[in-house]
Structures are given as C-alpha cells and as structure tokens.
Design a protein around this motif. Structure first.
Motif, PDB file in Angstrom:
ATOM      1  N   ASP A 211       0.801  -1.231   0.000  1.00 53.17           N
ATOM      2  CA  ASP A 211       0.000   0.000   0.000  1.00 53.17           C
ATOM      3  C   ASP A 211       0.835   1.282   0.000  1.00 53.17           C
ATOM      4  OD1 ASP A 211      -2.322  -1.450  -0.028  1.00 53.17           O
ATOM      5  OD2 ASP A 211      -2.586  -1.416   2.148  1.00 53.17           O
ATOM      6  N   ARG A 212       1.931   1.292   0.703  1.00 48.86           N
ATOM      7  CA  ARG A 212       2.741   2.514   0.813  1.00 48.86           C
ATOM      8  C   ARG A 212       3.722   2.691  -0.340  1.00 48.86           C
ATOM      9  NH1 ARG A 212       4.611   1.919   6.914  1.00 48.86           N
ATOM     10  NH2 ARG A 212       2.596   1.388   7.764  1.00 48.86           N
ATOM     11  N   LEU A 213       3.826   1.719  -1.221  1.00 52.21           N
ATOM     12  CA  LEU A 213       4.810   1.782  -2.303  1.00 52.21           C
ATOM     13  C   LEU A 213       4.150   1.880  -3.676  1.00 52.21           C
ATOM     14  CD1 LEU A 213       7.332  -0.939  -1.089  1.00 52.21           C
ATOM     15  CD2 LEU A 213       7.537   1.534  -0.859  1.00 52.21           C
ATOM     16  N   ASP A 214       3.092   2.625  -3.804  1.00 52.52           N
ATOM     17  CA  ASP A 214       2.417   2.773  -5.089  1.00 52.52           C
ATOM     18  C   ASP A 214       3.405   3.384  -6.086  1.00 52.52           C
ATOM     19  OD1 ASP A 214       0.689   3.067  -7.183  1.00 52.52           O
ATOM     20  OD2 ASP A 214      -0.575   4.559  -6.212  1.00 52.52           O
ATOM     21  N   VAL A 215       3.716   2.672  -7.155  1.00 56.21           N
ATOM     22  CA  VAL A 215       4.732   3.133  -8.108  1.00 56.21           C
ATOM     23  C   VAL A 215       4.173   4.034  -9.189  1.00 56.21           C
ATOM     24  CG1 VAL A 215       6.212   1.122  -7.728  1.00 56.21           C
ATOM     25  CG2 VAL A 215       4.552   1.083  -9.596  1.00 56.21           C
ATOM     26  N   ARG A 216       2.851   4.130  -9.308  1.00 53.71           N
ATOM     27  CA  ARG A 216       2.271   4.965 -10.367  1.00 53.71           C
ATOM     28  C   ARG A 216       2.743   6.409 -10.233  1.00 53.71           C
ATOM     29  NH1 ARG A 216      -3.697   3.108  -9.328  1.00 53.71           N
ATOM     30  NH2 ARG A 216      -2.761   3.247  -7.283  1.00 53.71           N
ATOM     31  N   GLY A 217       3.321   6.916 -11.327  1.00 53.83           N
ATOM     32  CA  GLY A 217       3.804   8.287 -11.345  1.00 53.83           C
ATOM     33  C   GLY A 217       5.121   8.502 -10.623  1.00 53.83           C
ATOM     34  N   ARG A 218       5.730   7.467 -10.111  1.00 58.61           N
ATOM     35  CA  ARG A 218       6.981   7.591  -9.346  1.00 58.61           C
ATOM     36  C   ARG A 218       8.202   7.433 -10.224  1.00 58.61           C
ATOM     37  NH1 ARG A 218       6.579   6.839  -3.457  1.00 58.61           N
ATOM     38  NH2 ARG A 218       4.422   7.367  -3.036  1.00 58.61           N
ATOM     39  N   ARG A 219       9.329   7.951  -9.719  1.00 51.98           N
ATOM     40  CA  ARG A 219      10.638   7.811 -10.378  1.00 51.98           C
ATOM     41  C   ARG A 219      11.393   6.712  -9.651  1.00 51.98           C
ATOM     42  NH1 ARG A 219      11.512  13.989  -9.193  1.00 51.98           N
ATOM     43  NH2 ARG A 219      10.820  13.050  -7.263  1.00 51.98           N
ATOM     44  N   ILE A 220      11.743   5.651 -10.393  1.00 53.55           N
ATOM     45  CA  ILE A 220      12.299   4.431  -9.804  1.00 53.55           C
ATOM     46  C   ILE A 220      13.732   4.220 -10.293  1.00 53.55           C
ATOM     47  CG2 ILE A 220      11.998   1.926  -9.573  1.00 53.55           C
ATOM     48  CD1 ILE A 220       9.552   3.498  -8.571  1.00 53.55           C
ATOM     49  N   LEU A 221      14.631   3.879  -9.376  1.00 52.86           N
ATOM     50  CA  LEU A 221      15.985   3.450  -9.716  1.00 52.86           C
ATOM     51  C   LEU A 221      16.123   2.006  -9.256  1.00 52.86           C
ATOM     52  CD1 LEU A 221      18.984   3.823 -10.565  1.00 52.86           C
ATOM     53  CD2 LEU A 221      19.401   4.696  -8.234  1.00 52.86           C
ATOM     54  N   GLU A 222      16.475   1.122 -10.189  1.00 52.40           N
ATOM     55  CA  GLU A 222      16.762  -0.262  -9.808  1.00 52.40           C
ATOM     56  C   GLU A 222      18.265  -0.468  -9.862  1.00 52.40           C
ATOM     57  OE1 GLU A 222      15.769  -4.956 -10.658  1.00 52.40           O
ATOM     58  OE2 GLU A 222      14.992  -3.481 -12.080  1.00 52.40           O
ATOM     59  N   LEU A 223      18.850  -0.796  -8.722  1.00 49.07           N
ATOM     60  CA  LEU A 223      20.284  -1.066  -8.619  1.00 49.07           C
ATOM     61  C   LEU A 223      20.532  -2.540  -8.928  1.00 49.07           C
ATOM     62  CD1 LEU A 223      20.945   0.711  -5.212  1.00 49.07           C
ATOM     63  CD2 LEU A 223      21.371   1.639  -7.503  1.00 49.07           C
ATOM     64  N   GLY A 224      21.593  -2.829  -9.675  1.00 53.27           N
ATOM     65  CA  GLY A 224      21.897  -4.224 -10.002  1.00 53.27           C
ATOM     66  C   GLY A 224      20.721  -4.882 -10.694  1.00 53.27           C
ATOM     67  N   ALA A 225      20.191  -4.231 -11.713  1.00 59.62           N
ATOM     68  CA  ALA A 225      18.933  -4.636 -12.339  1.00 59.62           C
ATOM     69  C   ALA A 225      18.978  -6.019 -12.992  1.00 59.62           C
ATOM     70  CB  ALA A 225      18.500  -3.589 -13.362  1.00 59.62           C
ATOM     71  N   GLY A 226      20.153  -6.484 -13.390  1.00 57.90           N
ATOM     72  CA  GLY A 226      20.228  -7.807 -14.022  1.00 57.90           C
ATOM     73  C   GLY A 226      19.438  -7.846 -15.308  1.00 57.90           C
ATOM     74  N   THR A 227      18.357  -8.612 -15.321  1.00 54.09           N
ATOM     75  CA  THR A 227      17.488  -8.688 -16.503  1.00 54.09           C
ATOM     76  C   THR A 227      16.460  -7.564 -16.525  1.00 54.09           C
ATOM     77  OG1 THR A 227      15.940 -10.138 -15.376  1.00 54.09           O
ATOM     78  CG2 THR A 227      17.705 -11.195 -16.674  1.00 54.09           C
ATOM     79  N   GLY A 228      16.348  -6.822 -15.420  1.00 50.92           N
ATOM     80  CA  GLY A 228      15.415  -5.700 -15.349  1.00 50.92           C
ATOM     81  C   GLY A 228      14.016  -6.077 -14.914  1.00 50.92           C
ATOM     82  N   ALA A 229      13.815  -7.283 -14.421  1.00 54.42           N
ATOM     83  CA  ALA A 229      12.475  -7.775 -14.097  1.00 54.42           C
ATOM     84  C   ALA A 229      11.705  -6.840 -13.167  1.00 54.42           C
ATOM     85  CB  ALA A 229      12.557  -9.172 -13.481  1.00 54.42           C
ATOM     86  N   VAL A 230      12.327  -6.383 -12.094  1.00 55.23           N
ATOM     87  CA  VAL A 230      11.624  -5.565 -11.105  1.00 55.23           C
ATOM     88  C   VAL A 230      11.323  -4.176 -11.667  1.00 55.23           C
ATOM     89  CG1 VAL A 230      11.753  -4.555  -8.797  1.00 55.23           C
ATOM     90  CG2 VAL A 230      12.625  -6.861  -9.197  1.00 55.23           C
ATOM     91  N   GLY A 231      12.318  -3.544 -12.267  1.00 57.52           N
ATOM     92  CA  GLY A 231      12.108  -2.213 -12.833  1.00 57.52           C
ATOM     93  C   GLY A 231      11.114  -2.217 -13.978  1.00 57.52           C
ATOM     94  N   LEU A 232      11.162  -3.235 -14.827  1.00 64.49           N
ATOM     95  CA  LEU A 232      10.213  -3.333 -15.931  1.00 64.49           C
ATOM     96  C   LEU A 232       8.798  -3.533 -15.413  1.00 64.49           C
ATOM     97  CD1 LEU A 232      12.343  -5.498 -18.378  1.00 64.49           C
ATOM     98  CD2 LEU A 232      11.770  -3.071 -18.630  1.00 64.49           C
ATOM     99  N   ALA A 233       8.638  -4.295 -14.334  1.00 64.20           N
ATOM    100  CA  ALA A 233       7.324  -4.461 -13.717  1.00 64.20           C
ATOM    101  C   ALA A 233       6.813  -3.114 -13.204  1.00 64.20           C
ATOM    102  CB  ALA A 233       7.380  -5.488 -12.584  1.00 64.20           C
ATOM    103  N   CYS A 234       7.691  -2.318 -12.619  1.00 60.67           N
ATOM    104  CA  CYS A 234       7.299  -0.981 -12.153  1.00 60.67           C
ATOM    105  C   CYS A 234       6.881  -0.095 -13.327  1.00 60.67           C
ATOM    106  CB  CYS A 234       8.448  -0.327 -11.383  1.00 60.67           C
ATOM    107  SG  CYS A 234       8.791  -1.090  -9.787  1.00 60.67           S
TER     108      CYS A 234
END
Length: 173
Positions: free
Chosen positions: A66-89
């Motif tokens: 609930d507190r981490l709503d990514v809509r409209g947010r600026r996200i930095l993924e460190l050590g992204a690898g394949t980018g799975a987490v950042g791409l989901a965001c």
C-alpha cells in the motif's frame, strides 16, 4: 507437507528458468502482466544475466504494498540484471524507471584486442525494447551503467548517475 509442496514448486520454477543458455520467457508478475524477459545462462562471475526467483517476489511486493504505489513515481533499480523488477514498475505506471547495473566484461577469444561486449547493459536494453509496448506514453525507461567503485568523476559513478538521472522516489536493489 505444505513446505515440501512449496519447495517442489520452487525447484520446478528454478529449473524452468535456467535450462536454456539463451531464452526469452514470459514472466508473470501480479500487477504487471505480459512481461517478456531475455536471459542467458551466466558465467561463474556474471550472475545478472538470468532471472532469479526473488525478482518476482520483490516486484510483487513493491506493486502490491500500500505505501509503495509506483504509479507516477521515479524508480531506480540497482543491479537490475534482466530488469524484471524495474520493468514491472514501468508496466505498472511508474513515470520514469532507470535500470542500472555494472559493466560485465567477458573474454572474447575470437576477437583478441577488440573491445569486450557490454553484455549486461545490452541484455537490459534488449529487455526494455522487448517490453516497451507495456509502458504508457508517460513512462520512460533508461539503462545506465552504475559502478559503485568508480571514482566520482566517472560517468558511471553513483554521484554522476544521481546527478544526471535523479532524483528518485524509490530505489530498489
């Protein structure tokens, strides 16, 4: 009994992700459907070229907390690898996603003396292109080199990346 069943499912999931040396797979993440990821079986020293089971767990935690709503947010993924987490965001509506990883070099025996390929960053770029149809027109996704050990004057240093691409609302890694 429940733990044994969960362990069996997890082992099956891991085997399914890592059998082929080069593969593109559908990656089901609740809240960001349709993600496709290219992966490679890495060498002993390059762990970021494949999808790790924990990536789905982190992505789903971020997307459904609930507190981490990514809509409209600026996200930095460190050590992204394949980018799975950042791409989901990005697919879930983040306004900007910066996928960062270090430069992974490997020996190029067939072309001695040539520049070594930027495999990690190339893989991230490939995955961004593979998923760009999932991002809204308001979402930008970038791939950058970030090396924690780099001197502050290097373009891949933490301070340079933060100055050029920051600020960020959420840093994941």
């Amino acid at each position: 009994m429940y733990s044994r069943l969960m362990l069996s499912r997890w082992i099956g999931h891991v085997r399914g992700l890592h059998l082929r040396p080069h593969s593109t797979l559908s990656y089901a993440v609740r809240g960001a459907p349709g993600i496709q990821l290219h992966q490679e079986l890495p060498s002993m020293f390059a762990t970021g070229l494949r999808v790790w089971p924990s990536a789905r767990v982190l992505a789903e935690h971020v997307l459904h907390h609930d507190r981490l709503d990514v809509r409209g947010r600026r996200i930095l993924e460190l050590g992204a690898g394949t980018g799975a987490v950042g791409l989901a965001c990005g697919a879930a509506g983040a306004s900007r996603v910066v996928l960062s990883d270090r430069l992974v070099k490997h020996q190029c025996v067939s072309n001695p003396g040539k520049d070594e390929p930027r495999r990690q960053l190339e893989l991230l770029t490939k995955n961004v292109l593979l998923n760009q149809h999932l991002f809204s027109a308001d979402t930008s996704v970038e791939v950058v080199e970030l090396e924690f050990g780099a001197c502050s004057s290097a373009t891949s240093s933490v301070s340079a990346v933060m100055q050029q691409h920051g600020p960020f609302d959420l840093v994941l890694g």
